[in-house]
Design a protein around this motif. Structure first.
Motif, PDB file in Angstrom:
ATOM      1  N   GLN A 113       4.418 -14.540  -6.754  1.00 41.63           N
ATOM      2  CA  GLN A 113       4.332 -14.458  -8.200  1.00 41.63           C
ATOM      3  C   GLN A 113       5.063 -15.613  -8.861  1.00 41.63           C
ATOM      4  OE1 GLN A 113       5.869 -10.416  -8.577  1.00 41.63           O
ATOM      5  NE2 GLN A 113       3.876  -9.739  -9.311  1.00 41.63           N
ATOM      6  N   LYS A 114       6.242 -15.925  -8.342  1.00 43.11           N
ATOM      7  CA  LYS A 114       7.071 -16.988  -8.925  1.00 43.11           C
ATOM      8  C   LYS A 114       6.306 -18.315  -9.017  1.00 43.11           C
ATOM      9  CE  LYS A 114      11.277 -19.622  -7.906  1.00 43.11           C
ATOM     10  NZ  LYS A 114      12.417 -19.781  -7.001  1.00 43.11           N
ATOM     11  N   TYR A 115       5.391 -18.556  -8.082  1.00 44.28           N
ATOM     12  CA  TYR A 115       4.681 -19.832  -8.014  1.00 44.28           C
ATOM     13  C   TYR A 115       3.258 -19.749  -8.576  1.00 44.28           C
ATOM     14  CZ  TYR A 115       8.676 -20.770  -5.087  1.00 44.28           C
ATOM     15  OH  TYR A 115       9.964 -20.897  -4.618  1.00 44.28           O
ATOM     16  N   GLY A 116       2.890 -18.597  -9.125  1.00 36.74           N
ATOM     17  CA  GLY A 116       1.585 -18.447  -9.759  1.00 36.74           C
ATOM     18  C   GLY A 116       0.441 -18.125  -8.815  1.00 36.74           C
ATOM     19  N   TYR A 117       0.750 -17.699  -7.600  1.00 36.97           N
ATOM     20  CA  TYR A 117      -0.288 -17.345  -6.641  1.00 36.97           C
ATOM     21  C   TYR A 117      -0.629 -15.867  -6.729  1.00 36.97           C
ATOM     22  CZ  TYR A 117       0.286 -21.788  -4.139  1.00 36.97           C
ATOM     23  OH  TYR A 117       0.322 -23.111  -3.797  1.00 36.97           O
ATOM     24  N   THR A 118      -1.894 -15.555  -6.487  1.00 37.38           N
ATOM     25  CA  THR A 118      -2.339 -14.180  -6.307  1.00 37.38           C
ATOM     26  C   THR A 118      -2.481 -13.959  -4.813  1.00 37.38           C
ATOM     27  OG1 THR A 118      -3.547 -14.167  -8.399  1.00 37.38           O
ATOM     28  CG2 THR A 118      -4.202 -12.529  -6.750  1.00 37.38           C
ATOM     29  N   HIS A 119      -1.811 -12.950  -4.290  1.00 34.51           N
ATOM     30  CA  HIS A 119      -1.854 -12.647  -2.859  1.00 34.51           C
ATOM     31  C   HIS A 119      -3.097 -11.829  -2.546  1.00 34.51           C
ATOM     32  CE1 HIS A 119      -0.789 -10.010   0.647  1.00 34.51           C
ATOM     33  NE2 HIS A 119      -0.536 -11.205   1.152  1.00 34.51           N
ATOM     34  N   LEU A 120      -3.909 -12.322  -1.627  1.00 31.39           N
ATOM     35  CA  LEU A 120      -5.070 -11.585  -1.133  1.00 31.39           C
ATOM     36  C   LEU A 120      -4.938 -11.453   0.377  1.00 31.39           C
ATOM     37  CD1 LEU A 120      -8.024 -13.316  -3.043  1.00 31.39           C
ATOM     38  CD2 LEU A 120      -6.879 -11.166  -3.616  1.00 31.39           C
ATOM     39  N   SER A 121      -4.904 -10.235   0.856  1.00 35.61           N
ATOM     40  CA  SER A 121      -4.836  -9.972   2.287  1.00 35.61           C
ATOM     41  C   SER A 121      -6.230  -9.642   2.796  1.00 35.61           C
ATOM     42  CB  SER A 121      -3.896  -8.792   2.562  1.00 35.61           C
ATOM     43  OG  SER A 121      -4.090  -8.298   3.874  1.00 35.61           O
ATOM     44  N   ALA A 122      -6.736 -10.478   3.710  1.00 42.12           N
ATOM     45  CA  ALA A 122      -8.058 -10.210   4.287  1.00 42.12           C
ATOM     46  C   ALA A 122      -8.065  -8.831   4.940  1.00 42.12           C
ATOM     47  CB  ALA A 122      -8.417 -11.303   5.292  1.00 42.12           C
ATOM     48  N   GLY A 123      -6.992  -8.500   5.658  1.00 36.72           N
ATOM     49  CA  GLY A 123      -6.907  -7.196   6.322  1.00 36.72           C
ATOM     50  C   GLY A 123      -6.907  -6.044   5.339  1.00 36.72           C
ATOM     51  N   ASP A 124      -6.122  -6.168   4.250  1.00 35.78           N
ATOM     52  CA  ASP A 124      -6.090  -5.102   3.241  1.00 35.78           C
ATOM     53  C   ASP A 124      -7.467  -4.924   2.582  1.00 35.78           C
ATOM     54  OD1 ASP A 124      -3.413  -4.638   3.732  1.00 35.78           O
ATOM     55  OD2 ASP A 124      -2.701  -5.574   1.873  1.00 35.78           O
ATOM     56  N   LEU A 125      -8.129  -6.047   2.279  1.00 33.64           N
ATOM     57  CA  LEU A 125      -9.454  -5.960   1.680  1.00 33.64           C
ATOM     58  C   LEU A 125     -10.429  -5.248   2.621  1.00 33.64           C
ATOM     59  CD1 LEU A 125      -9.727  -9.517   0.075  1.00 33.64           C
ATOM     60  CD2 LEU A 125      -9.518  -7.343  -1.152  1.00 33.64           C
ATOM     61  N   LEU A 126     -10.343  -5.570   3.911  1.00 31.41           N
ATOM     62  CA  LEU A 126     -11.217  -4.920   4.895  1.00 31.41           C
ATOM     63  C   LEU A 126     -10.892  -3.437   5.028  1.00 31.41           C
ATOM     64  CD1 LEU A 126     -11.222  -7.737   7.578  1.00 31.41           C
ATOM     65  CD2 LEU A 126     -13.234  -6.915   6.336  1.00 31.41           C
ATOM     66  N   ARG A 127      -9.597  -3.098   5.084  1.00 26.91           N
ATOM     67  CA  ARG A 127      -9.207  -1.683   5.198  1.00 26.91           C
ATOM     68  C   ARG A 127      -9.614  -0.894   3.954  1.00 26.91           C
ATOM     69  NH1 ARG A 127      -5.303  -4.180   8.297  1.00 26.91           N
ATOM     70  NH2 ARG A 127      -3.993  -4.713   6.520  1.00 26.91           N
ATOM     71  N   ASP A 128      -9.468  -1.512   2.775  1.00 26.69           N
ATOM     72  CA  ASP A 128      -9.879  -0.842   1.531  1.00 26.69           C
ATOM     73  C   ASP A 128     -11.392  -0.621   1.509  1.00 26.69           C
ATOM     74  OD1 ASP A 128      -7.256  -0.820   0.713  1.00 26.69           O
ATOM     75  OD2 ASP A 128      -7.477  -2.473  -0.729  1.00 26.69           O
ATOM     76  N   GLU A 129     -12.139  -1.629   1.939  1.00 21.64           N
ATOM     77  CA  GLU A 129     -13.600  -1.507   1.967  1.00 21.64           C
ATOM     78  C   GLU A 129     -14.028  -0.427   2.962  1.00 21.64           C
ATOM     79  OE1 GLU A 129     -17.586  -2.266   0.964  1.00 21.64           O
ATOM     80  OE2 GLU A 129     -15.733  -2.816  -0.063  1.00 21.64           O
ATOM     81  N   ARG A 130     -13.327  -0.347   4.080  1.00 23.79           N
ATOM     82  CA  ARG A 130     -13.627   0.657   5.102  1.00 23.79           C
ATOM     83  C   ARG A 130     -13.493   2.071   4.533  1.00 23.79           C
ATOM     84  NH1 ARG A 130      -9.223   0.838   9.683  1.00 23.79           N
ATOM     85  NH2 ARG A 130      -8.100   1.445   7.832  1.00 23.79           N
ATOM     86  N   LYS A 131     -12.527   2.267   3.632  1.00 23.54           N
ATOM     87  CA  LYS A 131     -12.264   3.591   3.053  1.00 23.54           C
ATOM     88  C   LYS A 131     -13.104   3.884   1.808  1.00 23.54           C
ATOM     89  CE  LYS A 131      -7.770   2.749   2.971  1.00 23.54           C
ATOM     90  NZ  LYS A 131      -6.340   2.821   2.729  1.00 23.54           N
ATOM     91  N   ARG A 132     -13.727   2.836   1.248  1.00 22.99           N
ATOM     92  CA  ARG A 132     -14.464   3.005  -0.004  1.00 22.99           C
ATOM     93  C   ARG A 132     -15.699   3.883   0.220  1.00 22.99           C
ATOM     94  NH1 ARG A 132     -18.484   0.545  -2.792  1.00 22.99           N
ATOM     95  NH2 ARG A 132     -18.868  -1.013  -1.186  1.00 22.99           N
ATOM     96  N   PRO A 133     -15.828   4.976  -0.530  1.00 24.47           N
ATOM     97  CA  PRO A 133     -16.994   5.858  -0.375  1.00 24.47           C
ATOM     98  C   PRO A 133     -18.290   5.085  -0.609  1.00 24.47           C
ATOM     99  CG  PRO A 133     -15.338   6.885  -1.777  1.00 24.47           C
ATOM    100  CD  PRO A 133     -14.900   5.469  -1.553  1.00 24.47           C
ATOM    101  N   GLY A 134     -19.239   5.278   0.279  1.00 23.76           N
ATOM    102  CA  GLY A 134     -20.537   4.632   0.133  1.00 23.76           C
ATOM    103  C   GLY A 134     -20.594   3.195   0.605  1.00 23.76           C
TER     104      GLY A 134
END
Length: 172
Positions: A1-22
């Motif tokens: 945050q201090k440097y203006g970056y948005t953190h995106l975790s490929a693993g978190d995105l995949l795990r979230d998609e895995r749990k997303r209904p449909g």
């Protein structure tokens, strides 16, 4: 945050998609994660690009991303280059270097409360094999390009964070 970056975790995105209904990819993602294998690049890239687009749509100032856990292999790298060519530049790769047994021990400890299907010795050993075979050559490629910033991740959390801060202070 201090440097203006948005953190995106490929693993978190995949795990979230895995749990997303449909989700059309849920079962496929689960099988790859459980086997310690790398999810097909088209899926990972589409999730990363969607998250980046959503972030930038919400705020035009949010155009710097720290992408965690990607690219993991040559296929990931080629997919990234094909999809993001002219849209995103890789400033540097932040590489957390750590002994395999320390990594396994930390993940097994995390597994006591994480609920992650891949926090077990068998999956972790498969992940290390996949890393050595597929990911390490990508790190080596970026190293030859002078883009790798290496951190000794076997140290304490505070020591590792201090080194990361030094890198970001220098890189911006």
């Amino acid at each position: 945050q201090k440097y203006g970056y948005t953190h995106l975790s490929a693993g978190d995105l995949l795990r979230d998609e895995r749990k997303r209904p449909g989700s059309q990819y849920g079962e496929l993602i689960e099988s790859y994660i459980k086997e310690g294998e790398i999810v097909p690049v088209e899926i990972t890239i589409s999730l990363l690009k969607r998250a980046m687009d959503q972030t930038m749509a919400a705020s035009s100032q949010k155009n710097k991303f720290l992408i965690d856990g990607f690219p993991r292999n040559e296929d990931n790298l080629q997919g990234w280059n094909k999809t993001m060519d002219g849209k995103a530049d890789v400033s540097f790769v932040l590489f957390f270097d750590c002994d395999n047994e320390i990594c396994i021990g930390r993940c097994l400890e995390r597994g006591k409360s994480s609920g992650r299907s891949d926090d077990n010795r068998e999956s972790l050993e498969k992940r290390i094999h996949t890393y050595l075979q597929s990911t390490k050559p990508i790190i080596d490629l970026y190293e030859r390009m002078g883009k790798v910033r290496k951190v000794d991740a076997s140290k304490s959390v505070d020591e590792v964070f201090e080194k990361v801060v030094q890198i970001f202070d220098k890189e911006g």
